[in-house]
Design an enzyme around this catalytic site. Structure first.
Site, PDB file in Angstrom:
ATOM      1  N   PRO A   2     -61.046 -30.799 -57.451  1.00  0.00           N
ATOM      2  CA  PRO A   2     -60.608 -30.005 -58.813  1.00  0.00           C
ATOM      3  C   PRO A   2     -59.126 -29.326 -58.343  1.00  0.00           C
ATOM      4  O   PRO A   2     -58.841 -29.143 -57.242  1.00  0.00           O
ATOM      5  CB  PRO A   2     -61.643 -28.842 -58.184  1.00  0.00           C
ATOM      6  CG  PRO A   2     -62.770 -29.520 -57.678  1.00  0.00           C
ATOM      7  CD  PRO A   2     -62.258 -30.683 -56.604  1.00  0.00           C
ATOM      8  N   GLU A   3     -58.325 -29.304 -59.892  1.00  0.00           N
ATOM      9  CA  GLU A   3     -57.310 -28.582 -59.415  1.00  0.00           C
ATOM     10  C   GLU A   3     -57.189 -27.050 -59.941  1.00  0.00           C
ATOM     11  O   GLU A   3     -58.308 -26.478 -60.067  1.00  0.00           O
ATOM     12  CB  GLU A   3     -56.271 -29.447 -60.434  1.00  0.00           C
ATOM     13  CG  GLU A   3     -56.377 -30.853 -60.324  1.00  0.00           C
ATOM     14  CD  GLU A   3     -55.194 -31.849 -60.682  1.00  0.00           C
ATOM     15  OE1 GLU A   3     -53.955 -31.197 -61.012  1.00  0.00           O
ATOM     16  OE2 GLU A   3     -55.119 -32.931 -60.766  1.00  0.00           O
ATOM     17  N   LYS A  51     -56.028 -23.670 -55.117  1.00  0.00           N
ATOM     18  CA  LYS A  51     -57.307 -24.207 -55.139  1.00  0.00           C
ATOM     19  C   LYS A  51     -58.359 -23.590 -54.127  1.00  0.00           C
ATOM     20  O   LYS A  51     -59.524 -24.284 -54.026  1.00  0.00           O
ATOM     21  CB  LYS A  51     -57.153 -25.861 -54.789  1.00  0.00           C
ATOM     22  CG  LYS A  51     -56.173 -26.812 -55.612  1.00  0.00           C
ATOM     23  CD  LYS A  51     -56.134 -28.073 -54.957  1.00  0.00           C
ATOM     24  CE  LYS A  51     -55.086 -28.934 -55.710  1.00  0.00           C
ATOM     25  NZ  LYS A  51     -54.872 -30.271 -55.110  1.00  0.00           N
ATOM     26  N   ASN A 194     -53.341 -34.062 -58.394  1.00  0.00           N
ATOM     27  CA  ASN A 194     -52.970 -35.350 -58.560  1.00  0.00           C
ATOM     28  C   ASN A 194     -52.811 -35.527 -59.864  1.00  0.00           C
ATOM     29  O   ASN A 194     -51.828 -36.287 -60.411  1.00  0.00           O
ATOM     30  CB  ASN A 194     -54.028 -36.360 -57.787  1.00  0.00           C
ATOM     31  CG  ASN A 194     -53.265 -37.519 -57.605  1.00  0.00           C
ATOM     32  OD1 ASN A 194     -52.069 -37.593 -57.337  1.00  0.00           O
ATOM     33  ND2 ASN A 194     -53.781 -38.855 -57.526  1.00  0.00           N
ATOM     34  N   ARG A 279     -52.593 -40.534 -51.781  1.00  0.00           N
ATOM     35  CA  ARG A 279     -53.231 -40.203 -52.863  1.00  0.00           C
ATOM     36  C   ARG A 279     -52.833 -41.303 -54.003  1.00  0.00           C
ATOM     37  O   ARG A 279     -51.650 -41.839 -53.913  1.00  0.00           O
ATOM     38  CB  ARG A 279     -52.940 -38.799 -53.428  1.00  0.00           C
ATOM     39  CG  ARG A 279     -53.470 -37.810 -52.423  1.00  0.00           C
ATOM     40  CD  ARG A 279     -54.810 -37.290 -52.461  1.00  0.00           C
ATOM     41  NE  ARG A 279     -55.435 -37.280 -53.763  1.00  0.00           N
ATOM     42  CZ  ARG A 279     -55.544 -35.968 -54.272  1.00  0.00           C
ATOM     43  NH1 ARG A 279     -54.876 -35.003 -53.592  1.00  0.00           N
ATOM     44  NH2 ARG A 279     -56.167 -36.062 -55.514  1.00  0.00           N
TER      45      ARG A 279
END
Length: 289
Positions: A2-3, A51, A194, A279
């Site tokens: 989750p961002e 976050k 991301n 990532r």
């Protein structure tokens, strides 16, 4: 993972359900904190920092990070959980909200501050239950030590103390570092993840491996901030402005699909400071240089 926009929405929902109420049950299912009992303590607020989620209860802060699989759910006491009980890391129940208490009017009519004294029932007699499932991190410490938990984080674009100048200074401190790594570094800007990294770089026409010193860093920061703020209150994230399924993002998660601008197949790669921190990246080899 989750961002920041997702975590801020979760914090708001938890705050609405818990703040202004008293803890009636506290069950921490992590060995290090298994003896912690916050029953009888007031919930002051629930806030997000990037976050990270911070529940301020009495003189204590419950700090959690969702990582890849974690989530906080809010239920009425006794309601069936949507995830298995073995994934629960913390269960926190609060009692009824008396008229006028902060954050106690979720799903109910809000009455005035003097309603309880006048013999009118509380605003919400049922209370709420917050359950943290599969939390990537859980830490419980005195609120006075909160800076030790999250003090290293950079400015948060969704926070009340966003500092563009500080974020830009941190971003440009290492001009040789790839911009794709710098934008994900939570010590630089807290909350960007991301999706926002990849979408920002596509819209700026920059490859993730490009050194920070070769990029208009200020423009990249401003765009990333605009994107995450535009999605602050959206459940379905979009950077294209189109909320229809399959049309919400420019390049993220769209490998081998045609670029929405030029038609070139979107490519997928990896980028990280090490193999353990790599990532996924998505980019258009024609639109990004």
């Amino acid at each position: 993972m989750p961002e920041g926009d997702t975590v801020h929405r979760a914090a708001r929902r938890l705050h609405e359900a818990l703040a202004g109420r008293t803890v009636t049950r506290c069950d921490v299912r992590v060995p290090q904190y298994a003896t912690v009992d916050l029953s009888g303590e007031p919930v002051h607020e629930v806030v997000a920092r990037g976050k990270h989620l911070l529940m301020r209860i009495g003189t204590t802060t419950v700090h959690s990070h969702l990582k890849m699989e974690g989530s906080w759910h809010v239920y009425r006491p006794g309601a069936r959980w949507r995830r298995p009980a073995f994934e629960a890391r913390m269960v926190l129940e609060v009692g009824a909200a008396v008229g006028g208490s902060a954050g106690g009017s979720v799903g109910s009519e809000h009455r005035g501050a003097g309603s309880a004294a006048a013999g009118i029932p509380p605003v919400d007699e049922q209370g709420w239950q917050a359950v943290g499932f599969a939390l990537g991190e859980l830490e419980i410490a005195p609120t006075a030590q909160e800076e030790h938990m999250v003090g290293y984080l950079g400015p948060d674009p969704l926070g009340p103390d966003w500092d563009r100048t500080e974020a830009l200074a941190r971003l440009t401190a290492d001009p040789a570092r790839p911009i794709g790594l710098a934008l994900l570094d939570q010590r630089i800007i807290a909350g960007l993840g991301n999706d926002y990294r990849n979408e920002t770089l596509f819209l700026r026409g920059v490859l993730p491996e490009t050194p920070v010193g070769e990029v208009d860093a200020a423009a990249a920061v401003d765009l990333a901030v605009r994107l995450i703020r535009a999605n602050r209150d959206r459940v379905e994230r979009t950077t294209t402005g189109d909320t229809r399924r399959g049309r919400r993002l420019w390049v993220a998660h769209r490998e081998r699909q045609p670029c929405r601008r030029c038609g070139t197949p979107v490519r997928q790669g990896t980028l990280g400071d090490s193999a353990l921190t790599e990532r996924m990246t998505w980019y258009c080899p024609s639109c990004q240089r």
